[in-house]
Enzyme design. Structure first.
Site, PDB file in Angstrom:
ATOM      1  N   ARG A 153       0.696  20.408 -16.318  1.00  0.00           N
ATOM      2  CA  ARG A 153      -0.318  21.031 -15.220  1.00  0.00           C
ATOM      3  C   ARG A 153      -1.516  21.528 -15.933  1.00  0.00           C
ATOM      4  O   ARG A 153      -1.801  21.957 -17.236  1.00  0.00           O
ATOM      5  CB  ARG A 153       0.555  22.350 -14.877  1.00  0.00           C
ATOM      6  CG  ARG A 153       1.652  22.107 -14.033  1.00  0.00           C
ATOM      7  CD  ARG A 153       1.262  21.171 -12.594  1.00  0.00           C
ATOM      8  NE  ARG A 153       2.395  20.938 -11.681  1.00  0.00           N
ATOM      9  CZ  ARG A 153       2.882  19.910 -11.380  1.00  0.00           C
ATOM     10  NH1 ARG A 153       2.507  18.893 -12.056  1.00  0.00           N
ATOM     11  NH2 ARG A 153       3.819  19.740 -10.467  1.00  0.00           N
ATOM     12  N   HIS A 175      -4.642  13.040 -11.459  1.00  0.00           N
ATOM     13  CA  HIS A 175      -2.883  13.690 -11.187  1.00  0.00           C
ATOM     14  C   HIS A 175      -2.436  12.309 -10.522  1.00  0.00           C
ATOM     15  O   HIS A 175      -1.629  12.365  -9.550  1.00  0.00           O
ATOM     16  CB  HIS A 175      -3.139  14.758 -10.042  1.00  0.00           C
ATOM     17  CG  HIS A 175      -1.757  15.301 -10.364  1.00  0.00           C
ATOM     18  ND1 HIS A 175      -1.630  16.822 -10.040  1.00  0.00           N
ATOM     19  CD2 HIS A 175      -0.506  15.071 -10.605  1.00  0.00           C
ATOM     20  CE1 HIS A 175      -0.521  17.359 -10.213  1.00  0.00           C
ATOM     21  NE2 HIS A 175       0.659  16.332 -10.608  1.00  0.00           N
TER      22      HIS A 175
HETATM   23  P1  NDP Z   1      12.429  19.402 -16.895  1.00  0.00           P
HETATM   24  O1  NDP Z   1      12.498  20.774 -16.145  1.00  0.00           O
HETATM   25  O2  NDP Z   1      13.265  18.476 -16.922  1.00  0.00           O
HETATM   26  O3  NDP Z   1      11.845  19.655 -18.603  1.00  0.00           O
HETATM   27  C1  NDP Z   1      11.311  20.683 -18.909  1.00  0.00           C
HETATM   28  C2  NDP Z   1      11.193  20.751 -20.424  1.00  0.00           C
HETATM   29  O4  NDP Z   1      10.240  21.786 -20.977  1.00  0.00           O
HETATM   30  C3  NDP Z   1      12.575  20.998 -21.006  1.00  0.00           C
HETATM   31  O5  NDP Z   1      12.779  20.496 -21.964  1.00  0.00           O
HETATM   32  C4  NDP Z   1      12.436  22.713 -21.417  1.00  0.00           C
HETATM   33  O6  NDP Z   1      13.228  23.091 -22.453  1.00  0.00           O
HETATM   34  C5  NDP Z   1      11.005  22.497 -21.879  1.00  0.00           C
HETATM   35  N1  NDP Z   1      10.427  23.837 -21.766  1.00  0.00           N
HETATM   36  C6  NDP Z   1      10.418  24.602 -20.771  1.00  0.00           C
HETATM   37  N2  NDP Z   1       9.798  26.111 -20.943  1.00  0.00           N
HETATM   38  C7  NDP Z   1       9.615  25.983 -22.485  1.00  0.00           C
HETATM   39  C8  NDP Z   1       9.219  26.842 -23.273  1.00  0.00           C
HETATM   40  N3  NDP Z   1       8.764  27.933 -23.009  1.00  0.00           N
HETATM   41  N4  NDP Z   1       9.171  26.329 -24.606  1.00  0.00           N
HETATM   42  C9  NDP Z   1       9.630  25.259 -25.084  1.00  0.00           C
HETATM   43  N5  NDP Z   1      10.237  24.420 -24.140  1.00  0.00           N
HETATM   44  C10 NDP Z   1      10.039  24.638 -22.812  1.00  0.00           C
HETATM   45  O7  NDP Z   1      10.900  18.876 -15.900  1.00  0.00           O
HETATM   46  P2  NDP Z   1      10.536  17.429 -16.117  1.00  0.00           P
HETATM   47  O8  NDP Z   1      10.540  16.655 -17.402  1.00  0.00           O
HETATM   48  O9  NDP Z   1      11.078  16.866 -14.936  1.00  0.00           O
HETATM   49  O10 NDP Z   1       8.959  17.628 -15.582  1.00  0.00           O
HETATM   50  C11 NDP Z   1       8.093  18.394 -16.637  1.00  0.00           C
HETATM   51  C12 NDP Z   1       6.696  18.543 -15.951  1.00  0.00           C
HETATM   52  O11 NDP Z   1       5.906  17.502 -15.865  1.00  0.00           O
HETATM   53  C13 NDP Z   1       6.781  19.237 -14.511  1.00  0.00           C
HETATM   54  O12 NDP Z   1       7.120  20.525 -14.460  1.00  0.00           O
HETATM   55  C14 NDP Z   1       5.302  18.833 -14.056  1.00  0.00           C
HETATM   56  O13 NDP Z   1       4.554  20.138 -14.488  1.00  0.00           O
HETATM   57  C15 NDP Z   1       4.977  17.521 -14.887  1.00  0.00           C
HETATM   58  N6  NDP Z   1       4.853  16.621 -14.031  1.00  0.00           N
HETATM   59  C16 NDP Z   1       3.504  15.828 -14.028  1.00  0.00           C
HETATM   60  C17 NDP Z   1       3.420  14.769 -13.175  1.00  0.00           C
HETATM   61  C18 NDP Z   1       2.059  14.177 -13.045  1.00  0.00           C
HETATM   62  O14 NDP Z   1       1.883  13.185 -12.521  1.00  0.00           O
HETATM   63  N7  NDP Z   1       1.115  14.581 -13.863  1.00  0.00           N
HETATM   64  C19 NDP Z   1       4.521  14.208 -12.334  1.00  0.00           C
HETATM   65  C20 NDP Z   1       5.636  15.123 -12.418  1.00  0.00           C
HETATM   66  C21 NDP Z   1       5.839  16.155 -13.402  1.00  0.00           C
HETATM   67  P3  NDP Z   1      14.859  23.192 -22.151  1.00  0.00           P
HETATM   68  O15 NDP Z   1      15.198  21.772 -22.154  1.00  0.00           O
HETATM   69  O16 NDP Z   1      15.425  23.781 -23.556  1.00  0.00           O
HETATM   70  O17 NDP Z   1      15.019  23.968 -21.019  1.00  0.00           O
HETATM   71  C1  OXD Z   2       5.213  16.408  -9.981  1.00  0.00           C
HETATM   72  C2  OXD Z   2       3.611  15.860 -10.082  1.00  0.00           C
HETATM   73  O1  OXD Z   2       5.285  17.610 -10.107  1.00  0.00           O
HETATM   74  O2  OXD Z   2       3.273  14.930  -9.088  1.00  0.00           O
HETATM   75  O3  OXD Z   2       5.911  15.584  -9.447  1.00  0.00           O
HETATM   76  O4  OXD Z   2       2.869  16.684 -10.416  1.00  0.00           O
END
Ligand code: NDP
Ligand code: OXD
Length: 308
Positions: free
Chosen positions: A223, A271
């Site tokens: 983000r 995005h």
């Molecule tokens: P998940 O919830 O599956 O994974 C999040 C990961 O981040 C987990 O491994 C989690 O650790 C880790 N995490 C969260 N907080 C912390 C912290 N404080 N310190 C260290 N690690 C942390 O999310 P997704 O993989 O599905 O998606 C990730 C992000 O990608 C979304 O939230 C979104 O912001 C972004 N996104 C962007 C898109 C784009 O088009 N640019 C499209 C889709 C998503 P743990 O496993 O230990 O909980």
């Molecule tokens: C999502 C994105 O969160 O598109 O899926 O950013």
């Protein structure tokens, strides 16, 4: 079974036929044409509609049309209503492709070759073996883990960082704040795939940049608010960071006068790293609508206190 659909990004003309195919019994209405707000069971949304969700007293679930949920402003949603995010193969596949493409572009010196082409210069610059290049991923969830595995499969040295300890074949895993510096120390190409929470806001800042090897490249697909913009500009100027590819921004659309648009070391994409297609995601969404109406736990339910 009554569903409200609202999105500034997703086309109802694509989503409604797919949802109706998997959930013929549901009545699906597109905001603002909601006949009876009290009848709405489920909100399927990218962001809350402009007049919020408090008009729907019998809401049983909020389903995000995205993998991330920060854009829902969790604190503003009706209390006690479960929230789920989108996990979908089309979305994961798109993110894998975007990250592979961007890493390869840096690895194969594409920008240098394009610059040389513009000068009609034949410069024989070859990439080091992939096995000598360290790519680090912040976040090892649905997307981060898939990207890590894909990069490891094509031969990069891959490391990843998450809150909890992970075991992923071919990926060196680090956990928690205490191991962030060790993770960063050898990360030559850094990908941010974290959710935006109070803990991760601003993580791409001077503090982390200084933990990376000099000249590291940054790819932010998490983000916009993960990035401290002024710190990035200063680090690029100082050569501490070599280049950045940014898909997400604090303000979207990125204002036309923003310095990122014309910065020679920054690539802007609007995005578009990935998205879930209606055809692929509708079965998952339909299942969550059924679960919500039956009062069952949702798939990929968000931990509201944790923020993801
Ligand atoms: P998940 O919830 O599956 O994974 C999040 C990961 O981040 C987990 O491994 C989690 O650790 C880790 N995490 C969260 N907080 C912390 C912290 N404080 N310190 C260290 N690690 C942390 O999310 P997704 O993989 O599905 O998606 C990730 C992000 O990608 C979304 O939230 C979104 O912001 C972004 N996104 C962007 C898109 C784009 O088009 N640019 C499209 C889709 C998503 P743990 O496993 O230990 O909980
Ligand atoms: C999502 C994105 O969160 O598109 O899926 O950013």
């Amino acid at each position: 079974m009554h569903v409200l659909f609202y999105s500034t990004l997703d086309d109802p003309a694509e989503w409604l036929p797919e949802l109706r195919r998997h959930l013929p019994e549901a009545r699906i209405e597109v905001w603002p044409e909601i006949a009876d707000p009290a009848a709405v069971d489920v909100a399927l949304i990218w962001t809350p509609p402009p007049d919020g969700l408090s008009r729907y007293p019998n809401l049983r679930a909020v389903l995000s049309l995205g993998a991330g949920v920060n854009q829902l402003d969790l604190a503003s949603l009706p209390r006690g209503v479960p929230v789920a995010r989108l996990v979908d193969p089309s979305l994961t596949d798109g993110m894998r492709d975007y990250c592979l493409w961007t890493v390869m572009r840096y690895h194969r010196f594409l920008d240098e070759h394009l610059a040389n082409q513009a000068l009609r210069k034949w410069v024989y610059k070859m990439s080091p073996p992939k096995a000598s290049v360290d790519v680090g991923i912040l976040g090892l969830g649905e997307l981060g883990a898939a990207v890590a595995q894909a990069l490891a499969t094509v031969g990069f040295r891959v490391r990843g960082w998450a809150r909890s300890r992970k075991t992923i074949e071919g990926v060196r895993c680090f956990a928690g704040e205490a191991e962030l510096a060790a993770f960063a120390a050898e990360t030559q190409i850094l990908i941010c795939l974290l959710p935006l929470t109070a803990e991760t806001r601003g993580i791409l800042s001077r503090r982390l940049f200084r933990m990376l090897p000099r000249g590291a490249r940054i790819i932010n697909v998490g983000r916009g608010d993960h990035l401290h913009e002024a710190d990035l500009l200063a680090a690029l100027d100082a050569g501490e960071i070599g280049a950045a590819t940014l898909d997400v921004f604090s303000r979207e659309p990125l204002p036309s006068d923003h310095v990122f648009w014309s910065h020679p070391k920054i690539t802007v994409t609007p995005h578009v790293a990935t998205w879930g297609t209606a055809a692929s995601a509708a079965p998952h969404v339909a299942e969550n609508i059924r679960r919500a109406v039956a009062g069952r736990t949702l798939l990929n339910q968000v931990d509201i206190a944790r923020g993801y």
